[in-house]
Design a protein around this motif. Structure first.
Motif, PDB file in Angstrom:
ATOM      1  N   MET A   1       0.842  -1.167   0.000  1.00  0.00           N
ATOM      2  CA  MET A   1       0.000   0.000   0.000  1.00  0.00           C
ATOM      3  C   MET A   1       0.892   1.236   0.000  1.00  0.00           C
ATOM      4  O   MET A   1       1.882   1.294   0.707  1.00  0.00           O
ATOM      5  N   LYS A   2       0.529   2.192  -0.813  1.00  0.00           N
ATOM      6  CA  LYS A   2       1.345   3.395  -0.899  1.00  0.00           C
ATOM      7  C   LYS A   2       1.241   4.214   0.377  1.00  0.00           C
ATOM      8  O   LYS A   2       0.225   4.228   1.047  1.00  0.00           O
ATOM      9  N   ARG A   3       2.329   4.895   0.673  1.00  0.00           N
ATOM     10  CA  ARG A   3       2.404   5.685   1.889  1.00  0.00           C
ATOM     11  C   ARG A   3       1.392   6.829   1.880  1.00  0.00           C
ATOM     12  O   ARG A   3       0.854   7.190   2.928  1.00  0.00           O
ATOM     13  N   GLY A   4       1.096   7.392   0.717  1.00  0.00           N
ATOM     14  CA  GLY A   4       0.128   8.485   0.629  1.00  0.00           C
ATOM     15  C   GLY A   4      -1.272   8.051   1.018  1.00  0.00           C
ATOM     16  O   GLY A   4      -2.025   8.811   1.631  1.00  0.00           O
ATOM     17  N   THR A   5      -1.627   6.823   0.687  1.00  0.00           N
ATOM     18  CA  THR A   5      -2.942   6.308   1.026  1.00  0.00           C
ATOM     19  C   THR A   5      -3.085   6.151   2.537  1.00  0.00           C
ATOM     20  O   THR A   5      -4.106   6.539   3.115  1.00  0.00           O
ATOM     21  N   THR A   6      -2.070   5.596   3.166  1.00  0.00           N
ATOM     22  CA  THR A   6      -2.151   5.436   4.618  1.00  0.00           C
ATOM     23  C   THR A   6      -2.072   6.788   5.320  1.00  0.00           C
ATOM     24  O   THR A   6      -2.684   6.956   6.372  1.00  0.00           O
ATOM     25  N   LEU A   7      -1.345   7.730   4.742  1.00  0.00           N
ATOM     26  CA  LEU A   7      -1.296   9.069   5.324  1.00  0.00           C
ATOM     27  C   LEU A   7      -2.684   9.707   5.289  1.00  0.00           C
ATOM     28  O   LEU A   7      -3.124  10.318   6.265  1.00  0.00           O
ATOM     29  N   PHE A   8      -3.383   9.541   4.165  1.00  0.00           N
ATOM     30  CA  PHE A   8      -4.747  10.061   4.057  1.00  0.00           C
ATOM     31  C   PHE A   8      -5.662   9.403   5.093  1.00  0.00           C
ATOM     32  O   PHE A   8      -6.462  10.073   5.744  1.00  0.00           O
ATOM     33  N   LEU A   9      -5.528   8.092   5.257  1.00  0.00           N
ATOM     34  CA  LEU A   9      -6.363   7.384   6.228  1.00  0.00           C
ATOM     35  C   LEU A   9      -6.012   7.781   7.663  1.00  0.00           C
ATOM     36  O   LEU A   9      -6.896   7.873   8.515  1.00  0.00           O
ATOM     37  N   LYS A  10      -4.740   8.019   7.932  1.00  0.00           N
ATOM     38  CA  LYS A  10      -4.347   8.481   9.264  1.00  0.00           C
ATOM     39  C   LYS A  10      -4.964   9.850   9.557  1.00  0.00           C
ATOM     40  O   LYS A  10      -5.436  10.104  10.672  1.00  0.00           O
ATOM     41  N   MET A  11      -4.946  10.720   8.562  1.00  0.00           N
ATOM     42  CA  MET A  11      -5.570  12.039   8.738  1.00  0.00           C
ATOM     43  C   MET A  11      -7.080  11.891   8.960  1.00  0.00           C
ATOM     44  O   MET A  11      -7.667  12.615   9.767  1.00  0.00           O
ATOM     45  N   ALA A  12      -7.699  10.948   8.256  1.00  0.00           N
ATOM     46  CA  ALA A  12      -9.131  10.716   8.438  1.00  0.00           C
ATOM     47  C   ALA A  12      -9.424  10.216   9.850  1.00  0.00           C
ATOM     48  O   ALA A  12     -10.420  10.621  10.460  1.00  0.00           O
ATOM     49  N   VAL A  13      -8.561   9.351  10.378  1.00  0.00           N
ATOM     50  CA  VAL A  13      -8.740   8.856  11.747  1.00  0.00           C
ATOM     51  C   VAL A  13      -8.636  10.007  12.739  1.00  0.00           C
ATOM     52  O   VAL A  13      -9.443  10.119  13.671  1.00  0.00           O
ATOM     53  N   ILE A  14      -7.672  10.873  12.535  1.00  0.00           N
ATOM     54  CA  ILE A  14      -7.510  12.028  13.423  1.00  0.00           C
ATOM     55  C   ILE A  14      -8.713  12.955  13.315  1.00  0.00           C
ATOM     56  O   ILE A  14      -9.245  13.431  14.324  1.00  0.00           O
ATOM     57  N   LEU A  15      -9.176  13.181  12.088  1.00  0.00           N
ATOM     58  CA  LEU A  15     -10.320  14.072  11.884  1.00  0.00           C
ATOM     59  C   LEU A  15     -11.616  13.474  12.442  1.00  0.00           C
ATOM     60  O   LEU A  15     -12.543  14.214  12.755  1.00  0.00           O
ATOM     61  N   MET A  16     -11.684  12.163  12.564  1.00  0.00           N
ATOM     62  CA  MET A  16     -12.856  11.541  13.181  1.00  0.00           C
ATOM     63  C   MET A  16     -12.900  11.803  14.683  1.00  0.00           C
ATOM     64  O   MET A  16     -13.974  11.885  15.276  1.00  0.00           O
ATOM     65  N   GLY A  17     -11.749  11.942  15.290  1.00  0.00           N
ATOM     66  CA  GLY A  17     -11.695  12.159  16.727  1.00  0.00           C
ATOM     67  C   GLY A  17     -12.015  13.575  17.147  1.00  0.00           C
ATOM     68  O   GLY A  17     -12.508  13.799  18.261  1.00  0.00           O
ATOM     69  N   ILE A  18     -11.781  14.539  16.284  1.00  0.00           N
ATOM     70  CA  ILE A  18     -11.983  15.943  16.651  1.00  0.00           C
ATOM     71  C   ILE A  18     -13.449  16.281  16.921  1.00  0.00           C
ATOM     72  O   ILE A  18     -13.757  16.897  17.954  1.00  0.00           O
ATOM     73  N   PRO A  19     -14.405  15.896  16.049  1.00  0.00           N
ATOM     74  CA  PRO A  19     -15.806  16.222  16.372  1.00  0.00           C
ATOM     75  C   PRO A  19     -16.316  15.529  17.633  1.00  0.00           C
ATOM     76  O   PRO A  19     -17.107  16.110  18.386  1.00  0.00           O
ATOM     77  N   VAL A  20     -15.860  14.315  17.876  1.00  0.00           N
ATOM     78  CA  VAL A  20     -16.295  13.613  19.088  1.00  0.00           C
ATOM     79  C   VAL A  20     -15.735  14.321  20.321  1.00  0.00           C
ATOM     80  O   VAL A  20     -16.423  14.452  21.335  1.00  0.00           O
ATOM     81  N   LEU A  21     -14.502  14.783  20.235  1.00  0.00           N
ATOM     82  CA  LEU A  21     -13.924  15.532  21.344  1.00  0.00           C
ATOM     83  C   LEU A  21     -14.706  16.817  21.594  1.00  0.00           C
ATOM     84  O   LEU A  21     -15.018  17.154  22.743  1.00  0.00           O
ATOM     85  N   ALA A  22     -15.047  17.524  20.515  1.00  0.00           N
ATOM     86  CA  ALA A  22     -15.841  18.746  20.654  1.00  0.00           C
ATOM     87  C   ALA A  22     -17.217  18.431  21.240  1.00  0.00           C
ATOM     88  O   ALA A  22     -17.727  19.176  22.095  1.00  0.00           O
ATOM     89  N   PHE A  23     -17.813  17.328  20.811  1.00  0.00           N
ATOM     90  CA  PHE A  23     -19.102  16.898  21.353  1.00  0.00           C
ATOM     91  C   PHE A  23     -18.994  16.618  22.848  1.00  0.00           C
ATOM     92  O   PHE A  23     -19.855  17.031  23.622  1.00  0.00           O
ATOM     93  N   CYS A  24     -17.920  15.942  23.240  1.00  0.00           N
ATOM     94  CA  CYS A  24     -17.727  15.618  24.662  1.00  0.00           C
ATOM     95  C   CYS A  24     -17.488  16.863  25.506  1.00  0.00           C
ATOM     96  O   CYS A  24     -17.918  16.926  26.658  1.00  0.00           O
ATOM     97  N   ILE A  25     -16.819  17.844  24.939  1.00  0.00           N
ATOM     98  CA  ILE A  25     -16.501  19.054  25.701  1.00  0.00           C
ATOM     99  C   ILE A  25     -17.693  19.997  25.794  1.00  0.00           C
ATOM    100  O   ILE A  25     -17.992  20.536  26.858  1.00  0.00           O
ATOM    101  N   PHE A  26     -18.417  20.190  24.675  1.00  0.00           N
ATOM    102  CA  PHE A  26     -19.442  21.224  24.629  1.00  0.00           C
ATOM    103  C   PHE A  26     -20.876  20.703  24.768  1.00  0.00           C
ATOM    104  O   PHE A  26     -21.710  21.358  25.396  1.00  0.00           O
ATOM    105  N   VAL A  27     -21.201  19.565  24.190  1.00  0.00           N
ATOM    106  CA  VAL A  27     -22.588  19.116  24.134  1.00  0.00           C
ATOM    107  C   VAL A  27     -22.950  18.183  25.281  1.00  0.00           C
ATOM    108  O   VAL A  27     -24.039  18.303  25.849  1.00  0.00           O
TER     109      VAL A  27
END
Length: 160
Positions: A1-27
């Motif tokens: 698997m190309k490194r760019g593909t896993t980099l994109f998926l790693k960024m997606a994993v990180i971006l999935m955590g941000i809204p949940v963190l905001a939800f936990c903090i504010f909502v």
């Protein structure tokens, strides 16, 4: 698997955590306050709602960390290893835990849904339970396939 593909998926994993963190903090604190105000006779209602929602966030972040590790194993060409199987196993257990925590909290969400028009807490929690179970089944299937692939690879290594 190309490194760019896993980099994109790693960024997606990180971006999935941000809204949940905001939800936990504010909502989540607002939902807990709403539950406490809706049922003042039940003194621990707010605490139970907060405990349930935060308890579900912990395995969510553990699963995200395991997904990040799994992608790192792919970058290091260790996709077919026991480490990958362990990461998928942990993801499966985390998804089942999230479903169980929300299932245990369903009576609380039912009480809160009685006070809201339309009752939005019940469908939201059912959606989380269903999505977590789908992820658990998907991780279990991937885990089984990966174990079979590792077994076949080890047999081929011994043959050659």
């Amino acid at each position: 698997m190309k490194r760019g593909t896993t980099l994109f998926l790693k960024m997606a994993v990180i971006l999935m955590g941000i809204p949940v963190l905001a939800f936990c903090i504010f909502v989540v604190p607002r939902i807990g306050s709403f539950a406490g105000e809706s049922y003042p006779a039940i003194a621990y209602m707010k605490s139970l709602v907060l405990l349930d929602m935060y308890a579900a966030a912990i395995p969510f972040y553990i699963a995200l960390y395991q997904a990040f590790n799994l992608l790192s194993y792919m970058d290091k060409n260790q996709a077919f290893s026991a480490l990958s199987v362990k990461a998928l196993t942990n993801i499966k257990y985390c998804a089942v835990t999230i479903s169980a925590v929300y299932l245990l909290g369903m009576p609380l969400y039912y009480l809160m849904a009685k006070r809201v028009d339309p009752p939005s807490f019940m469908p939201f929690s059912l959606l989380i339970i269903f999505a977590s179970m789908v992820i658990a089944v998907f991780a279990a299937v991937l885990q089984r396939l990966l174990q079979e692939a590792i077994h076949i690879k080890s047999e081929n290594d011994f043959t050659i």
